[in-house]
Design an enzyme around this catalytic site. Structure first.
Site, PDB file in Angstrom:
ATOM      1  N   HIS A   1      51.213  50.567  31.040  1.00 19.76           N
ATOM      2  CA  HIS A   1      52.040  49.380  31.307  1.00 19.76           C
ATOM      3  C   HIS A   1      53.537  49.679  31.237  1.00 19.76           C
ATOM      4  CE1 HIS A   1      48.631  46.738  31.425  1.00 19.76           C
ATOM      5  NE2 HIS A   1      48.314  46.890  30.155  1.00 19.76           N
TER       6      HIS A   1
ATOM      7  N   ASP B   1      41.345  51.043  33.405  1.00 21.76           N
ATOM      8  CA  ASP B   1      41.636  50.089  32.332  1.00 21.76           C
ATOM      9  C   ASP B   1      41.474  48.670  32.908  1.00 21.76           C
ATOM     10  OD1 ASP B   1      43.492  50.113  29.513  1.00 21.76           O
ATOM     11  OD2 ASP B   1      43.619  48.276  30.721  1.00 21.76           O
TER      12      ASP B   1
ATOM     13  N   HIS C   1      43.129  46.148  32.547  1.00 24.65           N
ATOM     14  CA  HIS C   1      44.419  45.563  32.943  1.00 24.65           C
ATOM     15  C   HIS C   1      45.070  46.427  34.019  1.00 24.65           C
ATOM     16  CE1 HIS C   1      43.615  44.490  28.644  1.00 24.65           C
ATOM     17  NE2 HIS C   1      43.721  43.298  29.199  1.00 24.65           N
TER      18      HIS C   1
HETATM   19 ZN   LIG Z   1      43.996  47.444  28.963  1.00 23.06          ZN
END
Ligand SMILES: [Zn+2]
Length: 375
Positions: free
Chosen positions: A141, A178, A180
Site C-alpha cells: 500500500h 493480497d 486488498h
Molecule cells: Zn491486505
C-alpha cells in the site's frame, strides 16, 4: 545438497511495534484496546510452524541485509523516508494513513525492504531457485510519499526496481493476491511497460477508490496494469478461474524474466479484514500455478514477499502450503481447519467479474487461451 527455496526472515521483523488497536481502528471512545491487526503474532506463527514441522530445515536460510537509503529512494521521496525516520527516532506516530511507526520501526522497515532485495540477489545469483520473504512491515500500500494501510516502504516495488537496475531486467511480473488492492505498487509502475502488475483483490475494499478494472495503466504502460476486482465470497474456484483466464495467458505473452508475488494471505477464509474464502490448499495451488509460469519462462525465478494476512490461526497454514509448492517439499502437515464442508463453487457473479477483465484487456492481450492450454 543444494536447497531449492530460500527463506528470508529476521527476529527484528517481529519487533516492529504497532501498538494497540481493534481491527483497523485506533482505540478510544467506546473501542476497547485489543491487539493491533498488524501485530507480530501472525507472522511469528508462520515461522514457528515452519520450525515445528521441520520444514525450515528444507529451506535455505537467507539473512537479510538492510536496504540503503538510495535503494529505498528508488521508490520513495527522501522527504518521506526522513519523516519515517524522524517518527521512529522520537515517539512514533502515523506515516500517512493507518501506517503506524513505532520506536525503531525505521530500521526494521529498512531491513524488511532489504529482505526483499536480499531475496532478489539470492534468486538472480542462482543461490536458490525461488524464495519466500517473511518480511514485516508489509509494503504494497505504501505510496511514493505516503505510508498507508500498515505499509511503510513498498518492499515489492523496491525489489522490482532494484532487480531492474542491478540485473538489467526488461520484463518483471508482479502478481499481488493480497485481498486488498496493491495501490502503491500500481502507482509505482502505472506508466511502465517493463513491470507488469496484476492484482487480484476483493472489490470495493481498502483503499477506497483504488483497484478498478478500468485502471489499465497510462502512456507506454497501458495494458501493463491489470486489476482483477472479485466479489466478496470468492473462493478457490473463483481465484483459479482468474489465474486460468487472465494471469496465465498474459504471462504467456509477456514472458517474464522474474516473477514477484505480493503474498498477502488475507483472502483466506477466516480473515478478519477480508471477505474471501480461499483455503490453505487454495493458496498452495495458486503458488503452484505461478511456479509453473516461472519454470516455463524464467528458469523458475520466483520470489514471494509477505504482505497482509490477519488470522493468526490460519495464515501459518496458508503460508506453509505456498512454501510447499515453491520447494516441492511436502510437510505432511494436515490443514487442521478443514471442516469437511466442501469448498464453495464459483458463482456467476465471480465468473462475470473475470469476463469483464478479459473484455477490458483483450485490446492488449490475446485472452482466448487458458491455464490448461499453456501449462
Ligand atoms: Zn491486505
Amino acid at each position: 545438497m543444494k536447497l531449492k527455496t530460500g527463506f528470508v526472515c529476521d527476529e527484528s521483523y517481529f519487533w516492529h511495534n504497532t501498538g494497540n488497536g481493534a481491527l483497523m481502528m485506533p482505540i478510544g471512545g467506546f473501542i476497547e484496546a485489543d491487539t493491533h491487526s498488524e501485530s507480530p503474532e501472525t507472522k511469528r506463527r508462520v515461522k514457528n510452524l515452519l520450525e515445528r514441522c521441520g520444514m525450515i530445515r528444507k529451506l535455505q536460510s537467507i539473512h537479510p541485509r538492510s536496504a540503503t537509503s538510495d535503494e529505498i529512494e528508488l521508490n520513495h521521496t527522501s522527504k518521506y523516508v526522513n519523516r519515517v525516520k524522524e517518527l521512529s527516532d522520537t515517539s512514533g506516530g502515523d506515516a500517512g494513513e493507518l501506517a503506524i511507526v513505532g520506536k525503531g520501526s525505521y530500521e526494521i522497515a529498512m531491513l524488511s525492504a532489504g529482505g526483499a532485495i536480499t531475496a532478489v540477489d539470492a534468486v538472480m545469483g542462482g543461490e536458490v531457485e525461488n524464495a519466500y520473504a517473511l518480511t514485516r512491515p508489509p509494503g504494497h500500500h505504501a505510496e511514493k510519499e505516503l505510508g498507508l494501510g500498515f505499509c511503510l516502504f513498498n518492499n515489492v516495488a523496491i525489489a522490482a526496481k532494484y532487480a531492474r537496475e542491478k540485473y538489467g531486467l526488461k520484463r518483471i511480473m508482479i502478481i499481488d493476491w493480497d485481498v486488498h488492492h496493491g495501490n502503491g505498487t500500481e502507482s509505482a509502475f502505472y506508466s511502465d511497460p517493463e513491470v507488469l502488475f496484476i492484482s487480484l483483490h476483493q472489490e470495493f475494499t481498502f483503499p477506497a477508490g483504488r483497484g478498478a478494472l478500468e485502471d489499465i495503466g497510462e502512456g507506454d504502460g497501458r495494458g501493463y496494469n491489470v486489476n482483477i476486482p472479485l466479489p466478496a465470497g470468492t473462493g478457490n474456484a473463483g481465484y483459479f478461474n482468474a489465474l486460468d483466464k487472465i494471469v496465465v495467458p498474459i504471462a504467456e505473452q509477456f514472458k517474464p524474466e522474474l516473477i514477484l508475488i505480493s503474498a498477502g494471505q488475507d483472502p483466506g477464509k477466516f480473515d478478519p479484514l477480508g471477505r474471501m474464502l480461499v483455503s490453505a490448499d487454495g493458496f498452495g495451488e495458486m503458488a503452484s500455478v505461478v511456479k509453473k509460469i516461472a519454470e516455463r519462462h524464467c528458469n523458475g525465478k520466483l520470489i514471494a514477499i509477505h504482505e497482509g494476512g490477519y488470522s493468526a490461526a490460519y495464515v501459518p497454514f496458508c503460508t506453509l502450503r505456498i512454501i510447499e509448492s515453491l520447494s516441492g517439499v511436502n510437510s505432511e502437515v494436515e490443514d487442521p481447519f478443514k471442516t469437511g464442508v466442501s469448498e464453495p463453487p464459483m458463482y456467476s457473479n465471480q465468473k462475470e467479474a473475470v469476463e469483464k477483465v478479459v473484455k477490458t484487456h483483450s485490446q492488449f492481450w490475446e485472452l482466448a487461451g487458458s491455464y490448461h492450454t499453456y501449462l
